[in-house]
Design a protein around this motif. Sequence first.
Motif, PDB file in Angstrom:
ATOM      1  N   GLY A 115       0.829  -1.207   0.000  1.00 43.38           N
ATOM      2  CA  GLY A 115       0.000   0.000   0.000  1.00 43.38           C
ATOM      3  C   GLY A 115       0.866   1.260   0.000  1.00 43.38           C
ATOM      4  O   GLY A 115       0.536   2.263  -0.643  1.00 43.38           O
ATOM      5  N   GLU A 116       1.993   1.199   0.703  1.00 45.04           N
ATOM      6  CA  GLU A 116       2.901   2.348   0.737  1.00 45.04           C
ATOM      7  C   GLU A 116       3.547   2.560  -0.639  1.00 45.04           C
ATOM      8  O   GLU A 116       3.669   3.698  -1.107  1.00 45.04           O
ATOM      9  CB  GLU A 116       3.977   2.110   1.817  1.00 45.04           C
ATOM     10  CG  GLU A 116       4.942   3.265   2.005  1.00 45.04           C
ATOM     11  CD  GLU A 116       4.306   4.491   2.656  1.00 45.04           C
ATOM     12  OE1 GLU A 116       3.193   4.387   3.213  1.00 45.04           O
ATOM     13  OE2 GLU A 116       4.931   5.572   2.588  1.00 45.04           O
ATOM     14  N   VAL A 117       3.926   1.473  -1.288  1.00 39.00           N
ATOM     15  CA  VAL A 117       4.491   1.588  -2.643  1.00 39.00           C
ATOM     16  C   VAL A 117       3.453   2.237  -3.559  1.00 39.00           C
ATOM     17  O   VAL A 117       3.754   3.163  -4.318  1.00 39.00           O
ATOM     18  CB  VAL A 117       4.908   0.198  -3.201  1.00 39.00           C
ATOM     19  CG1 VAL A 117       5.281   0.294  -4.677  1.00 39.00           C
ATOM     20  CG2 VAL A 117       6.070  -0.377  -2.394  1.00 39.00           C
ATOM     21  N   LYS A 118       2.213   1.767  -3.446  1.00 39.15           N
ATOM     22  CA  LYS A 118       1.135   2.309  -4.286  1.00 39.15           C
ATOM     23  C   LYS A 118       0.975   3.805  -4.023  1.00 39.15           C
ATOM     24  O   LYS A 118       0.933   4.618  -4.961  1.00 39.15           O
ATOM     25  CB  LYS A 118      -0.177   1.579  -3.981  1.00 39.15           C
ATOM     26  CG  LYS A 118      -1.404   2.089  -4.745  1.00 39.15           C
ATOM     27  CD  LYS A 118      -2.622   1.210  -4.412  1.00 39.15           C
ATOM     28  CE  LYS A 118      -3.826   1.508  -5.290  1.00 39.15           C
ATOM     29  NZ  LYS A 118      -4.652   2.597  -4.773  1.00 39.15           N
ATOM     30  N   SER A 119       0.902   4.189  -2.753  1.00 43.49           N
ATOM     31  CA  SER A 119       0.600   5.604  -2.517  1.00 43.49           C
ATOM     32  C   SER A 119       1.781   6.501  -2.900  1.00 43.49           C
ATOM     33  O   SER A 119       1.586   7.603  -3.405  1.00 43.49           O
ATOM     34  CB  SER A 119       0.089   5.834  -1.099  1.00 43.49           C
ATOM     35  OG  SER A 119       1.152   5.883  -0.208  1.00 43.49           O
ATOM     36  N   ARG A 120       3.015   6.016  -2.709  1.00 50.22           N
ATOM     37  CA  ARG A 120       4.158   6.839  -3.154  1.00 50.22           C
ATOM     38  C   ARG A 120       4.175   6.948  -4.675  1.00 50.22           C
ATOM     39  O   ARG A 120       4.497   8.001  -5.232  1.00 50.22           O
ATOM     40  CB  ARG A 120       5.469   6.231  -2.661  1.00 50.22           C
ATOM     41  CG  ARG A 120       5.625   6.371  -1.166  1.00 50.22           C
ATOM     42  CD  ARG A 120       6.987   5.899  -0.700  1.00 50.22           C
ATOM     43  NE  ARG A 120       7.031   5.911   0.755  1.00 50.22           N
ATOM     44  CZ  ARG A 120       8.126   5.981   1.481  1.00 50.22           C
ATOM     45  NH1 ARG A 120       9.308   6.026   0.888  1.00 50.22           N
ATOM     46  NH2 ARG A 120       8.077   5.995   2.795  1.00 50.22           N
ATOM     47  N   ALA A 121       3.850   5.851  -5.355  1.00 51.38           N
ATOM     48  CA  ALA A 121       3.825   5.876  -6.826  1.00 51.38           C
ATOM     49  C   ALA A 121       2.747   6.849  -7.304  1.00 51.38           C
ATOM     50  O   ALA A 121       2.957   7.628  -8.251  1.00 51.38           O
ATOM     51  CB  ALA A 121       3.570   4.469  -7.367  1.00 51.38           C
TER      52      ALA A 121
END
Length: 421
Positions: free
Chosen positions: A106-112
């Motif tokens: 989820g963190e990867v998604k939101s940073r992307a």
Amino acid sequence: MTRSLLPACGIDFGTSNSTAAIHDGERARLLPLEDGKATLPSAIFFNLDEDSHSFGRAALGEYLEGYEGRLMRSMKSLLGSSLMDSGTEVAGRYLSFRELLGRFIGEVKSRAEQQAQQSFSQVVLGRPVRFVDDDDAADAQAERTLGEIAVTCGFRDISFQFEPLAAAHDYEQDIAREELVLVIDIGGGTSDFSLVRLSPERRGKADRSSDLLAHGGVHIGGTDFDRQLSLAAVMPEMGLGAQLKDGKPFPSSVFFQLATWHTIHLAYTRKSWSDLQGMARDIADVRRYDRLARVVQQQRAHEIAIAVEGAKIALSEHASTHVELDALEDNFTLEIARDTLDIAVAAEIERVCAAAHATLKLGGVQPDRIDTLFFTGGASAMPALRRALAAAFPLARTVEGDAYGSVGSGLAVTARQRYGN
Ligand SMILES: Nc1ncnc2c1ncn2[C@@H]1O[C@H](COP(=O)(O)OP(=O)(O)OP(=O)(O)O)[C@@H](O)[C@H]1O
Ligand SMILES: [Mg+2]
């Protein structure tokens, strides 16, 4: 250039490092995920002093600064293992591993999304050719679990691509003529191979099935090399291989737990600690036992794993290296020679080469027919591995991919193909 508004991205959730990429209609582009860098180390630190948690380099930094807390790394290795349906206690609260992986992805998604300034509902997730060796049902379950976790992160359309095939698509973006390529992706958790025919003309075709000759993989990667080096060089300094007063061997399971990134938490349970204390009166080598007790009680095994990984990487360039291991004892250092590493990982490297050969056999191709070895993945830099593969494919030329970015970029190429029209 047509700026893409596709709500689709590629995510390479790696054992050691993760990336995310989009395709703008022209090319794939990796998105910066931390401090302007494309990789986010796959790590979470739960900081108990500050009641917070952090990701990536920041997580590793806080852990090494000595904050009280819990570091989780190599989380992808839990997928397909019997541990996946369990969890661990963090700050008095039970955290399931599904939730843990969900927080990271989820963190990867939101940073992307922040970088791309758009939200993503569609994703192509990379997957190793084998999450689990020799067990198709468990392997399929691992992919299903990863898909379910992606749903909890807010993705609606989720599909998968073999990581080495994604890397092949990345390489094909710049290719000038037809080549028969063996993609070799040696990552933190797995070694993956794709045998593919690539060419500028084939690149845009929708159906590539006749160009994909074979895939193969084995669940061996850089974290296994770390474990083997730790067991060979560091764990004996904490009592592995020592005898108890009655001549019986010191039980070895705790050393395997401590030397393996994704099982370190098992050595920190109350039961482990009381088992260890219960053995105190049987100990012959008190000095080594004290080091082990210190590491377990102070929960410092990740410090050792990080130091061992650093030594392994240094040994790709130097014949020997110095490791500082204050976790065991103040000012404790070890000198490790490359030979020690080479001997420790010889069996693993043999299995990686066997998986490469099995891939060729599956594709019905002789080694001398391969034009190009395309290397990606951080652990592909290991000299012993390079030597073994160069000997197996003496006629092939070698191309270095982006060790950390080829898979992610290729997943964006696939996302464009699948969701773009
Ligand atoms: N110079 C080097 N020599 C040897 N190993 C290295 C070197 N640089 C990085 N590594 C190792 O490469 C591994 C990380 O590679 P990478 O980021 O490609 O893995 P990953 O994509 O996260 O894992 P996977 O694809 O298996 O899930 C780590 O084990 C790291 O220690
Ligand atoms: Mg990888």
